[in-house]
Design a protein around this motif. Structure first.
Motif, PDB file in Angstrom:
ATOM      1  N   UNK A   1      54.292  18.339  13.798  1.00 28.26           N
ATOM      2  CA  UNK A   1      55.344  17.654  13.432  1.00 28.26           C
ATOM      3  C   UNK A   1      54.831  16.258  13.960  1.00 28.26           C
ATOM      4  N   UNK A   2      54.206  16.284  15.246  1.00 28.21           N
ATOM      5  CA  UNK A   2      53.991  15.050  15.982  1.00 28.21           C
ATOM      6  C   UNK A   2      52.650  14.524  15.298  1.00 28.21           C
ATOM      7  N   UNK A   3      52.203  15.075  14.659  1.00 23.91           N
ATOM      8  CA  UNK A   3      50.728  14.364  13.849  1.00 23.91           C
ATOM      9  C   UNK A   3      51.013  14.069  12.220  1.00 23.91           C
ATOM     10  N   UNK A   4      52.293  14.645  11.814  1.00 28.24           N
ATOM     11  CA  UNK A   4      52.412  14.332  10.357  1.00 28.24           C
ATOM     12  C   UNK A   4      53.840  14.143  10.160  1.00 28.24           C
TER      13      UNK A   4
ATOM     14  N   UNK B   1      64.321  17.375  15.661  1.00 28.53           N
ATOM     15  CA  UNK B   1      64.292  16.355  16.756  1.00 28.53           C
ATOM     16  C   UNK B   1      63.425  15.244  16.235  1.00 28.53           C
ATOM     17  N   UNK B   2      63.984  14.092  16.220  1.00 26.27           N
ATOM     18  CA  UNK B   2      63.013  12.920  15.893  1.00 26.27           C
ATOM     19  C   UNK B   2      61.591  12.839  16.294  1.00 26.27           C
ATOM     20  N   UNK B   3      61.460  13.175  17.579  1.00 28.72           N
ATOM     21  CA  UNK B   3      59.982  13.160  18.018  1.00 28.72           C
ATOM     22  C   UNK B   3      59.200  13.997  17.224  1.00 28.72           C
TER      23      UNK B   3
ATOM     24  N   UNK C   1      53.287  11.061  17.158  1.00 28.99           N
ATOM     25  CA  UNK C   1      52.743  11.516  18.550  1.00 28.99           C
ATOM     26  C   UNK C   1      53.914  11.658  19.430  1.00 28.99           C
ATOM     27  N   UNK C   2      53.446  12.094  20.682  1.00 23.27           N
ATOM     28  CA  UNK C   2      54.455  12.297  21.370  1.00 23.27           C
ATOM     29  C   UNK C   2      54.967  11.169  22.352  1.00 23.27           C
TER      30      UNK C   2
ATOM     31  N   UNK D   1      69.827  12.129   7.805  1.00 22.86           N
ATOM     32  CA  UNK D   1      69.722  10.925   8.803  1.00 22.86           C
ATOM     33  C   UNK D   1      68.305  10.943   8.959  1.00 22.86           C
ATOM     34  N   UNK D   2      67.488   9.790   8.843  1.00 22.03           N
ATOM     35  CA  UNK D   2      66.058   9.718   9.421  1.00 22.03           C
ATOM     36  C   UNK D   2      65.806   8.678  10.491  1.00 22.03           C
ATOM     37  N   UNK D   3      65.315   9.074  11.638  1.00 18.64           N
ATOM     38  CA  UNK D   3      65.028   8.431  12.666  1.00 18.64           C
ATOM     39  C   UNK D   3      63.560   8.274  12.941  1.00 18.64           C
ATOM     40  N   UNK D   4      62.853   7.162  12.969  1.00 17.64           N
ATOM     41  CA  UNK D   4      61.514   6.922  13.250  1.00 17.64           C
ATOM     42  C   UNK D   4      61.259   5.617  14.046  1.00 17.64           C
TER      43      UNK D   4
END
Length: 356
Positions: free
Chosen positions: A100-103, A291-293, A299-300, A331-334
């Motif tokens: 999830x941190x990569x894609x 978790x948004x991250x 990435x981290x 909700x979307x957080x980016x």
């Protein structure tokens, strides 16, 4: 013909010992065993993962790829196939855990990205720049916090470890002109370095300084209207997993998981004192929250520690992602980023929110 050339016997001290030969050979195996142990700790059920030093060891999981790659390189050079195979498996599992941190699982719309760059904050749309920061017992630089809010067009701010002194300084620096609405928790004997607070550019409704029963700093919360979509924000700060807080850490995270059955649409921001790899944090998320991250594929975003120097000289980089923006799937957080704030031992975490 006789060879009378004298030969000096090699002394025992001049010969390499078996241990000297064995250690370079065993070291990659020892490192691999250590990697496997740390990875195994990640899979401990959440009711046991708060044991002494286990949360600290699990916090190192994102860094395990580095020694895994190093040992894999040594194994391939020395043609140790079994050792190489084990480390390949370790790397594949680590990749699976952190995909999830990569894609990205969800992405912001172009409209959201464009809206938050406008110099004029629009509190009537479905987009907002949001920010969370642990203020380290109120020592964070108030002027810098207000400057970040202004420059980043932050519409919702969550602070933890807030002191009365910090609130006064924020008011002097003009936080009220940018974020005129606020709810701050009342001090209590369970405060974890200070109280938690929320500030908003848009009006708040159904505000409370004590959202849930929790054995830690109270959780202030309020609902904000995003063009017809009501989102309930909360500022959270459970205890850290240090040995002296045994039991308090996982109980605090467990308290937050009470919200899994709540009907509101939530965005929880704060210092969770936990990483994605902790079972208690994943239990908090359940099958509802993300978790948004881990969801944004960016990435981290390591937030701790900050402004810390080893031996008072060498800057220590942030190596733990313990500050989070946790939200409902509606909700979307980016576009996450971290910013150093003087006086705090955490980096501020910022993101762009899109209500759908």
């Amino acid at each position: 013909m006789c060879d009378n050339t004298s030969r000096t016997p090699t002394s025992a001290s001049a010969r390499p010992t078996r241990g000297a030969h064995a250690f370079p050979f065993l070291l990659p195996r020892i490192v691999t065993i250590a990697i496997a142990i740390v990875m195994a700790l990640r899979m401990i059920p959440n009711r046991f993962d708060g044991g002494m030093f286990i949360p600290i060891a699990v916090a190192l999981i994102p860094w395990m790829a580095i020694p895994s790659v190093m040992v894999l390189a040594v194994a391939m050079i020395t043609r140790r196939r079994a050792l190489a195979a084990v480390n390949i498996v370790c790397l594949l599992v680590q990749l699976l855990w952190h995909v999830g941190y990569l894609y990205p699982q969800e992405t912001l719309s172009p409209q959201a990205r464009e809206a938050v760059t406008s110099a004029q904050v629009d509190t009537t749309d479905r987009y907002a720049r949001i920010m969370s920061l642990n203020a380290k017992e109120g020592h964070a630089d108030a002027a810098q916090i207000v400057r970040i809010v202004r420059e980043e067009h932050v519409e919702v701010l969550a602070l933890q470890e807030v002191s009365a002194w910090l609130i006064d300084r924020l008011n002097v620096e003009g936080i009220g002109r940018l974020l005129p609405y606020a709810i701050i928790a009342e001090p209590s004997e369970d405060d974890n370095g200070g109280v938690n607070g929320l500030w908003s550019a848009a009006p708040m409704s159904d505000a409370t300084g004590d959202l849930i029963p929790i054995e830690s700093s109270s959780v202030p919360a309020a609902s904000i209207d995003f063009d017809g979509v009501m989102i309930r924000f909360g500022s959270v700060h459970p205890y850290s997993p240090r040995p002296s807080n045994k039991g308090l850490w996982d109980r605090g995270l467990g308290s937050i998981s009470q919200l899994l059955g709540d009907k509101h649409t939530f965005v929880l921001m704060g210092d969770f004192n936990a990483m994605w790899d902790h079972a208690s944090f994943r239990q908090l998320l359940g099958d509802r929250f993300v978790d948004s991250g881990e969801n944004a594929g960016e990435w981290f975003h390591m937030t701790y520690p900050s402004n810390v120097h080893l031996l008072s000289v060498i800057p220590l980089p942030a190596f733990a992602e313990i500050d989070h923006i946790v939200h409902d799937r509606g909700v979307v957080v980016g576009d996450l980023e971290t910013v150093n704030v003087e006086g705090s031992d955490h980096r501020a975490l910022l993101g762009t929110l899109e209500a759908r």
